[in-house]
Design an enzyme around this catalytic site. Structure first.
Site, PDB file in Angstrom:
ATOM      1  N   CYS B 166      44.081 -13.933 -46.301  1.00 38.79           N
ATOM      2  CA  CYS B 166      43.720 -13.163 -45.104  1.00 38.79           C
ATOM      3  C   CYS B 166      42.255 -13.432 -44.712  1.00 38.79           C
ATOM      4  CB  CYS B 166      44.011 -11.690 -45.361  1.00 38.79           C
ATOM      5  SG  CYS B 166      43.806 -10.628 -43.952  1.00 38.79           S
ATOM      6  N   ASP B 319      54.512 -11.764 -39.917  1.00 36.66           N
ATOM      7  CA  ASP B 319      53.201 -11.172 -40.199  1.00 36.66           C
ATOM      8  C   ASP B 319      52.716 -10.410 -38.963  1.00 36.66           C
ATOM      9  OD1 ASP B 319      50.557 -10.631 -40.884  1.00 36.66           O
ATOM     10  OD2 ASP B 319      50.348 -12.475 -42.030  1.00 36.66           O
ATOM     11  N   HIS B 348      53.047  -9.938 -43.987  1.00 33.53           N
ATOM     12  CA  HIS B 348      51.707 -10.186 -44.506  1.00 33.53           C
ATOM     13  C   HIS B 348      51.595  -9.854 -46.002  1.00 33.53           C
ATOM     14  CE1 HIS B 348      47.455 -10.896 -43.706  1.00 33.53           C
ATOM     15  NE2 HIS B 348      47.161  -9.864 -44.462  1.00 33.53           N
TER      16      HIS B 348
END
Lengths: 188, 374
Positions: B166, B319, B348
């Site tokens: 991320c 996601d 995610h």
């Protein structure tokens, strides 16, 4: 009657004169210290509170726009739920279907709202208005800190900024020294 | 968030075996059902209060280095080391790093260890008010660089695999553009790259945020503001429905354990250093400077075309925090000839902490890394 009024006016005038001269004397007494600082800043404080009122009014307006969007999405979700859910709730399965329909309808309505450009603009404005209120309150707090001869938030911020920049300078110097040291070691 | 994304740990409700179902069961009365529902609600309420106590991150590890900003963790080998290149995992600045080691059967770190990798992880510490001016320059050029140097020194190697998740993936990419000589492979999971293509609610909220004003007035991004953003992500399918599922499955200890671990992680949100958050929102989300090669860290320009090392970009099709359209363009802008984009049908969090991830994502990631770690 007129005489009484005149007496009353005279009395009031006299009392007011005494009162003002008393406060004038009090304000003259300390030429340093918090009381003097407060009295000196009284107009400025008044302005600050007027500004605070103004930004709070703006916050109220932003909140209204925000809640209008939220309540519109809520109404849409309720309408959708009514359309999608079973009309009669006679069994456990009906209740389960109702729950699923409600979750779907609310999800669609609110995710649609949160992903919309209109919500982004309204949310941004609301966030900004909240910050304006915090700023106005901080401004008043800073004056009090100054009056008490304490470091203010802005002053501490300046120090923090300097410390952060100094740390970076030290890091860069350390790295360049290490590189030079490595180069020198390699050449010998 | 879809169930698969935020509840990667959830299993379907256990159904009784067919033999048991055949037994003649007396239908409960309405009064009995109400009583049972009340019992479950009460149990759920009590259990939720204990969410913070549940243990996470239990893979054995040692703290190799600790500063005000981070802890550098080194995980104990589980099998004989089969990959020469060590892996340094760069976690994001959002929530805590134990999501990569949430529980033994869904641990990203444990899976890499079991595949013979030597794994290190940067566990960021929450910034204090004094860290308001800490920027990406500090995170990348100081903290990550220090960790890289420590790992290289300990392993007596000259290069490592940088593995970011991320925001940590974006930071790993930044680092690789500037210090490529220390990076053998770059393996990123859901990196934020081209924000103009981002389709998420987070991206939408970031567009109109007056982040300069926020940093000037508040300083660090408060956790409450992050919660406000999270609550706008799948608010009913996730935010409300997950508690219905919990009550329904409250007598299933495995389900409850999985639920509490994710719940603990979701609400374990430290603030984000002010200047770093300003760059994240203003420079990356609003101006899209990162993919345009116009982002600056200190005096250095981040030019993604400088990256020539092997690149693995792992994205999730569902996601909703970093959309795949935002992550995928990284492969188009780097100069690496050995580059791969892996897409998976999950979300995610499901990408890193789920049974799906263990069975479908990690074997492929391990295979790719192993081939480039000798």
């Amino acid at each position: 009657m007129a005489e009484n009024t005149k007496d009353l006016q005279g009395f009031t005038q006299e009392q007011m004169n005494k009162m003002f001269s008393f406060w004038t004397d009090v304000m003259k007494l300390p030429t340093i210290g918090p009381i003097y600082a407060f009295s000196k800043d009284v107009t400025s404080y008044a302005n600050d509170f007027v500004s605070l009122g103004k930004v709070m009014a703006e916050l109220k307006s932003s909140m209204d726009s925000y809640w209008l969007l939220v309540s519109t999405a809520y109404t849409r979700a309720i309408k959708e739920t009514m359309e999608r859910a079973p009309k009669q709730l006679t069994s456990k399965d009906d209740l389960e279907s109702y729950r699923r329909a409600a979750i779907e309808a609310f999800e669609d309505a609110f995710t649609g709202l949160f992903a919309s450009p209109e919500f982004s603009a309204v949310y941004g404005k609301l966030f900004s208005s909240q910050l304006d209120v915090s700023k106005a309150i901080q401004g008043i707090a800073e004056k009090n800190f100054k009056a008490l001869n304490l470091p203010t938030r802005s002053e501490v911020d300046e120090i923090l900024k300097d410390v952060a920049e100094l740390k970076r300078s030290v890091r860069d110097l350390k790295r360049s020294l290490e590189t030079k040291y490595d180069q020198a070691r390699a050449s010998t | 968030m879809t169930k698969q994304e935020l509840r990667p740990d959830q299993e379907p409700v256990v159904q009784p075996p067919a033999e048991q179902a055949k037994e003649v069961k007396k239908e409960p009365t309405v009064a009995e059902e109400v009583k049972d529902a009340y019992r479950k609600l009460e149990k759920a309420r009590n259990i939720l209060h204990t969410a913070g106590d549940i243990e996470v991150g239990q893979t054995p590890q040692e703290v190799l280095e600790e500063t005000r900003a981070y802890r550098l963790l080194h995980y104990q080998q589980m099998v004989a080391k089969t990959a020469k290149t060590p892996i340094l995992v760069v976690y994001a600045l959002i929530n805590r790093s134990y999501v990569l080691d949430l529980q033994s059967d869904k641990s990203w770190v444990r899976s890499l260890l079991s595949q013979g990798f030597d794994v290190y992880l940067i566990d960021w510490k929450p910034p204090t008010a004094a860290d308001k001016y800490v920027s990406f320059d500090d995170y990348v050029n100081c903290y990550v660089d220090d960790c890289v140097n420590t790992v290289l020194k300990k392993t007596k190697t000259d290069k490592l695999t940088l593995h970011g998740y991320c925001m940590g993936a974006t930071m790993s990419t930044m680092y690789t553009t500037l210090h490529q000589e220390k990076v053998r492979n770059l393996a990123v999971i859901a990196p934020v790259v081209d924000t103009e293509k981002d389709t998420t609610v987070i991206g939408n909220l970031a567009k109109n945020m007056d982040v300069n004003k926020m940093v000037n007035i508040i300083g660090n991004l408060p956790a409450e503001q992050l919660y406000a953003c999270y609550s706008a992500l799948k608010p009913f399918k996730q935010g409300v429905n997950k508690y219905f599922n919990l009550v329904q499955n409250i007598d299933n200890d495995q389900f409850v354990g999985n639920f509490l671990r994710i719940e603990k992680w979701l609400y374990d949100t430290p603030p984000i250093a002010g200047e770093t958050f300003r760059q994240w929102v203003a420079d990356i989300y609003q101006k899209n400077l990162f993919v345009k090669n116009e982002l600056k860290l200190g005096s250095e320009l981040i030019d993604l075309s400088r990256i020539k090392v092997p690149l693995l970009n792992i994205v999730a099709n569902e996601d909703h925090l970093v959309s795949p359209q935002c992550s995928a363009p990284l492969n188009d802008v780097v100069s690496s000839t050995d580059k791969r984009l892996m897409r998976f049908h999950t979300g995610h969090v499901g990408l890193i902490a789920s049974l799906y991830s263990q069975n479908n994502v990690l074997p492929k990631v391990g295979q790719w890394l192993k081939a480039r770690s000798q």
